[in-house]
Structure formats: structure tokens, C-alpha cells
Design a protein around this motif. Structure first.
Motif, PDB file in Angstrom:
ATOM      1  N   SER A  32       0.855  -1.182   0.000  1.00 36.32           N
ATOM      2  CA  SER A  32       0.000   0.000   0.000  1.00 36.32           C
ATOM      3  C   SER A  32       0.895   1.238   0.000  1.00 36.32           C
ATOM      4  N   GLY A  33       0.356   2.362   0.409  1.00 40.52           N
ATOM      5  CA  GLY A  33       1.154   3.573   0.539  1.00 40.52           C
ATOM      6  C   GLY A  33       1.609   4.142  -0.790  1.00 40.52           C
ATOM      7  N   ALA A  34       2.728   4.852  -0.739  1.00 40.61           N
ATOM      8  CA  ALA A  34       3.198   5.607  -1.898  1.00 40.61           C
ATOM      9  C   ALA A  34       3.481   4.723  -3.103  1.00 40.61           C
ATOM     10  N   HIS A  35       3.916   3.476  -2.874  1.00 38.23           N
ATOM     11  CA  HIS A  35       4.176   2.591  -4.008  1.00 38.23           C
ATOM     12  C   HIS A  35       2.875   2.235  -4.734  1.00 38.23           C
ATOM     13  N   LEU A  36       1.824   1.976  -3.990  1.00 40.67           N
ATOM     14  CA  LEU A  36       0.524   1.714  -4.601  1.00 40.67           C
ATOM     15  C   LEU A  36       0.001   2.969  -5.288  1.00 40.67           C
ATOM     16  N   TYR A  37       0.219   4.121  -4.663  1.00 38.24           N
ATOM     17  CA  TYR A  37      -0.320   5.369  -5.197  1.00 38.24           C
ATOM     18  C   TYR A  37       0.478   5.890  -6.383  1.00 38.24           C
ATOM     19  N   GLY A  38       1.663   5.325  -6.615  1.00 39.35           N
ATOM     20  CA  GLY A  38       2.423   5.689  -7.803  1.00 39.35           C
ATOM     21  C   GLY A  38       3.325   6.886  -7.656  1.00 39.35           C
ATOM     22  N   PRO A  40       6.252   6.961  -5.109  1.00 42.05           N
ATOM     23  CA  PRO A  40       7.285   6.732  -4.093  1.00 42.05           C
ATOM     24  C   PRO A  40       8.523   7.561  -4.390  1.00 42.05           C
ATOM     25  N   SER A  41       9.262   7.860  -3.377  1.00 43.09           N
ATOM     26  CA  SER A  41      10.566   8.499  -3.554  1.00 43.09           C
ATOM     27  C   SER A  41      11.646   7.444  -3.352  1.00 43.09           C
ATOM     28  N   GLN A  42      12.880   7.835  -3.591  1.00 42.92           N
ATOM     29  CA  GLN A  42      13.984   6.883  -3.498  1.00 42.92           C
ATOM     30  C   GLN A  42      14.120   6.296  -2.097  1.00 42.92           C
ATOM     31  N   ASP A  43      13.710   7.057  -1.086  1.00 42.85           N
ATOM     32  CA  ASP A  43      13.864   6.597   0.290  1.00 42.85           C
ATOM     33  C   ASP A  43      12.521   6.294   0.966  1.00 42.85           C
ATOM     34  N   SER A  44      11.490   6.047   0.171  1.00 41.26           N
ATOM     35  CA  SER A  44      10.196   5.698   0.754  1.00 41.26           C
ATOM     36  C   SER A  44      10.277   4.351   1.468  1.00 41.26           C
ATOM     37  N   ASP A  45       9.549   4.234   2.574  1.00 44.81           N
ATOM     38  CA  ASP A  45       9.460   2.925   3.208  1.00 44.81           C
ATOM     39  C   ASP A  45       8.462   2.069   2.437  1.00 44.81           C
ATOM     40  N   LEU A  46       8.376   0.797   2.796  1.00 44.67           N
ATOM     41  CA  LEU A  46       7.496  -0.143   2.117  1.00 44.67           C
ATOM     42  C   LEU A  46       6.343  -0.461   3.050  1.00 44.67           C
ATOM     43  N   ASP A  47       5.152  -0.028   2.670  1.00 48.87           N
ATOM     44  CA  ASP A  47       3.958  -0.221   3.497  1.00 48.87           C
ATOM     45  C   ASP A  47       3.260  -1.511   3.095  1.00 48.87           C
ATOM     46  N   LEU A  48       3.246  -2.472   4.011  1.00 52.22           N
ATOM     47  CA  LEU A  48       2.576  -3.750   3.783  1.00 52.22           C
ATOM     48  C   LEU A  48       1.305  -3.800   4.627  1.00 52.22           C
ATOM     49  N   ARG A  49       0.235  -4.243   4.012  1.00 53.87           N
ATOM     50  CA  ARG A  49      -1.046  -4.328   4.708  1.00 53.87           C
ATOM     51  C   ARG A  49      -1.673  -5.688   4.442  1.00 53.87           C
ATOM     52  N   ARG A  75      14.643  -4.346   6.565  1.00 53.25           N
ATOM     53  CA  ARG A  75      15.100  -5.573   5.907  1.00 53.25           C
ATOM     54  C   ARG A  75      15.555  -5.203   4.500  1.00 53.25           C
ATOM     55  N   TYR A  76      16.658  -5.803   4.071  1.00 52.67           N
ATOM     56  CA  TYR A  76      17.250  -5.492   2.769  1.00 52.67           C
ATOM     57  C   TYR A  76      17.594  -4.005   2.651  1.00 52.67           C
ATOM     58  N   GLY A  77      17.804  -3.363   3.792  1.00 49.04           N
ATOM     59  CA  GLY A  77      18.111  -1.949   3.780  1.00 49.04           C
ATOM     60  C   GLY A  77      16.906  -1.054   3.551  1.00 49.04           C
ATOM     61  N   VAL A  78      15.707  -1.635   3.598  1.00 47.12           N
ATOM     62  CA  VAL A  78      14.477  -0.888   3.360  1.00 47.12           C
ATOM     63  C   VAL A  78      13.640  -0.905   4.639  1.00 47.12           C
ATOM     64  N   GLU A  79      13.140   0.262   5.036  1.00 42.70           N
ATOM     65  CA  GLU A  79      12.240   0.303   6.179  1.00 42.70           C
ATOM     66  C   GLU A  79      10.882  -0.239   5.765  1.00 42.70           C
ATOM     67  N   ALA A 198       8.864  15.152  -9.165  1.00 42.08           N
ATOM     68  CA  ALA A 198       9.608  15.813  -8.092  1.00 42.08           C
ATOM     69  C   ALA A 198       9.592  14.977  -6.821  1.00 42.08           C
ATOM     70  N   LYS A 199       8.473  14.323  -6.535  1.00 37.23           N
ATOM     71  CA  LYS A 199       8.369  13.488  -5.339  1.00 37.23           C
ATOM     72  C   LYS A 199       9.328  12.294  -5.414  1.00 37.23           C
ATOM     73  N   ALA A 200       9.626  11.816  -6.624  1.00 39.10           N
ATOM     74  CA  ALA A 200      10.531  10.675  -6.777  1.00 39.10           C
ATOM     75  C   ALA A 200      11.937  10.995  -6.285  1.00 39.10           C
ATOM     76  N   GLU A 201      12.281  12.259  -6.261  1.00 37.92           N
ATOM     77  CA  GLU A 201      13.629  12.657  -5.857  1.00 37.92           C
ATOM     78  C   GLU A 201      13.785  12.770  -4.352  1.00 37.92           C
ATOM     79  N   ARG A 202      12.711  13.026  -3.648  1.00 40.64           N
ATOM     80  CA  ARG A 202      12.833  13.232  -2.206  1.00 40.64           C
ATOM     81  C   ARG A 202      11.500  12.933  -1.526  1.00 40.64           C
TER      82      ARG A 202
END
Length: 265
Positions: A32-38, A40-49, A75-79, A198-202
């Protein structure tokens, strides 16, 4: 393992251990989260639901059941952030015009699935009502206030995303949470592709926008959502209450068709 899904993220993560580590059976887990919404930034965490299934004894005894579980780790360096609800609570949320849980249930970014997940997703259209517009309208108002307070890009994108999701839902009866897809529609502000880039950068940063212009866009989208709700063919109340009750009882008692074990997406 997420390897063929477009996460807008240059990672191929084996998340099978995440599911295996859970104390109770999982009906599904999605991103879910920013990855689902399209956006994410380079340092986005991974929201699992997802949804877990408590033993029946946990619901009939004196102890308070652990209906919601939340965990954050790296895990894998990803929050990573995992939030799951027991099936009964999740179904109740579905019946309360809760757009969040429907987006999680119907997310195309599937980490873990079962026959029960697919059956529950098939019942989702029966809970959609015109009143889901209130969910998206309220979330948009909250995010807009946050944008006005902080000037950050993230809440501005969330404001646009939820308004466009609500409009699309009212018109089509489809839950679409992916902002780049919604940005292709006739109601989307023209600035969205630039803001998404722009959001993809930060993850956190100021929005370089004309405040008056985006305020006018938000006001227009609120009016569009109001009109779409008034004209919506969606019913006034959920129609799947009895079907969801029967589904919940069958799953809790273990009366499911063959093939209910976890399957790869």
C-alpha cells in the motif's frame, strides 16, 4: 516475491519470510502507501497491509483479542511497515465506507494471497456506496491542511490523489488509487506529472507550486467530487452484509473450498 509488479522501485524483494513470521495464518498481504499510489521516492518505506486470522478461541475467551498488529523494521536496507487486522475487524471496516481497506484488499501489488483473499476481493463491490465520497473528502481536507501548514509536496499529492480516487469511484464504481493513472483523466490538474516526478527525488521537501493555483485546483476537485456523488449510481448502503457474514463464518470455521493454502500471485 515481488518481481513482476511495477513498484516504481528498483528492488526485487523476497517477502515470503515476512508472511511466514506472522503468528497466525495470513489471508493476504499487499503493498500500500506511496508505491501503490504511484509516487514513491527513493527513500520511501514499504507499506505492507493485510489480514490475519485469529483462532476462534481468541474471540470467545476473556482476553482481549489482538485484532490489529503493527510492526516496523528494516530488511534489505528498506524500512518496512506491516499492519494487519483480524478478518472480522477487516470486514467490519469494509462495511464502514472505509476506502483504505478497500485499496489494500484490491491492491495489484500482491505479496501473499489465498483463495479466501480472492473471494473477499470478489465481494468488495457489494460494500461500495455513494457515501465513500465522505471518506475521500475528509482525507483530502486533512492532507490539504497539512500542506498549508508545512508546504511539503507529499500532502499535496495525497490531496490530489484522494480527491481523484473519490471522483473515479463515484463515476465508475472502481477503486483506483494509482495517481499516474488518475492523472490521465480529464479532471486531473496539469501539474501532476511534474509533481510526481519531483516526489521521486525526495520523500520530504517543499512543493514548488503556485499556491493560489493549486488551491483553485483543489476547490474545483471538491466540487467535482460533490457532483459525482450526487450523480453516482452507487447504492446508499452496502449490499454484501449477509454474504460477508457467511464468508467470515466459513473462514473462521475452516470451511473453505480446496486450495485455500497460500498461493503465489
Amino acid at each position: 516475491m515481488i518481481d513482476d509488479l511495477d513498484l516504481d522501485l528498483d528492488l526485487h524483494l523476497d517477502l515470503t519470510p515476512v508472511v511466514a513470521e506472522q503468528p497466525d495464518p495470513m489471508l493476504f498481504a499487499t503493498v500500500s502507501g506511496a508505491h501503490l499510489y504511484g509516487f514513491p521516492s527513493q527513500d520511501s518505506d514499504l507499506d505492507l497491509r493485510g489480514v490475519h486470522l485469529l483462532p476462534a478461541a481468541d474471540l470467545v475467551g476473556l482476553r482481549e483479542p489482538e485484532e490489529t498488529r503493527s510492526r516496523t523494521w528494516v530488511r534489505y536496507g528498506v524500512e518496512m511497515d506491516l499492519v494487519t487486522h483480524d478478518l472480522r475487524k477487516f470486514v467490519r471496516l469494509m462495511l464502514r465506507r472505509n476506502g483504505y481497506v478497500l485499496e489494500q484488499l484490491l491492491s495489484p501489488l500482491v505479496v501473499h494471497t489465498t483463495d479466501a483473499h480472492r473471494e473477499l476481493a470478489a465481494l468488495a463491490p457489494g460494500v461500495l456506496t455513494s457515501h465513500h465520497a465522505h471518506h475521500y473528502r475528509g482525507f483530502a481536507a486533512t492532507q490539504w491542511r497539512l500542506f498549508e501548514k508545512t508546504g511539503e509536496l507529499k500532502p499535496l499529492l495525497y490531496t490530489f490523489r484522494v480527491l481523484l480516487t473519490g471522483i473515479h469511484l463515484m463515476r465508475s464504481g472502481e477503486v483506483q488509487a494509482h495517481l499516474p493513472t488518475l492523472a490521465e483523466g480529464p479532471d486531473a490538474p496539469g501539474c501532476l506529472p511534474e509533481l510526481i516526478a519531483a516526489k521521486a527525488e525526495r520523500e520530504h521537501g517543499s512543493a514548488d507550486v503556485d499556491h493560489a493555483r493549486v488551491a483553485a485546483d483543489v476547490e474545483r476537485l471538491h466540487a467535482t467530487l460533490d457532483a459525482a456523488q450526487s450523480a453516482s449510481a452507487l447504492p446508499d448502503a452496502p449490499r454484501a452484509h449477509d454474504a460477508l457474514h457467511d464468508f467470515l463464518v466459513r473462514v473462521r470455521l475452516g470451511v473453505m473450498p480446496a486450495g485455500s493454502t497460500a498461493l503465489r500471485p
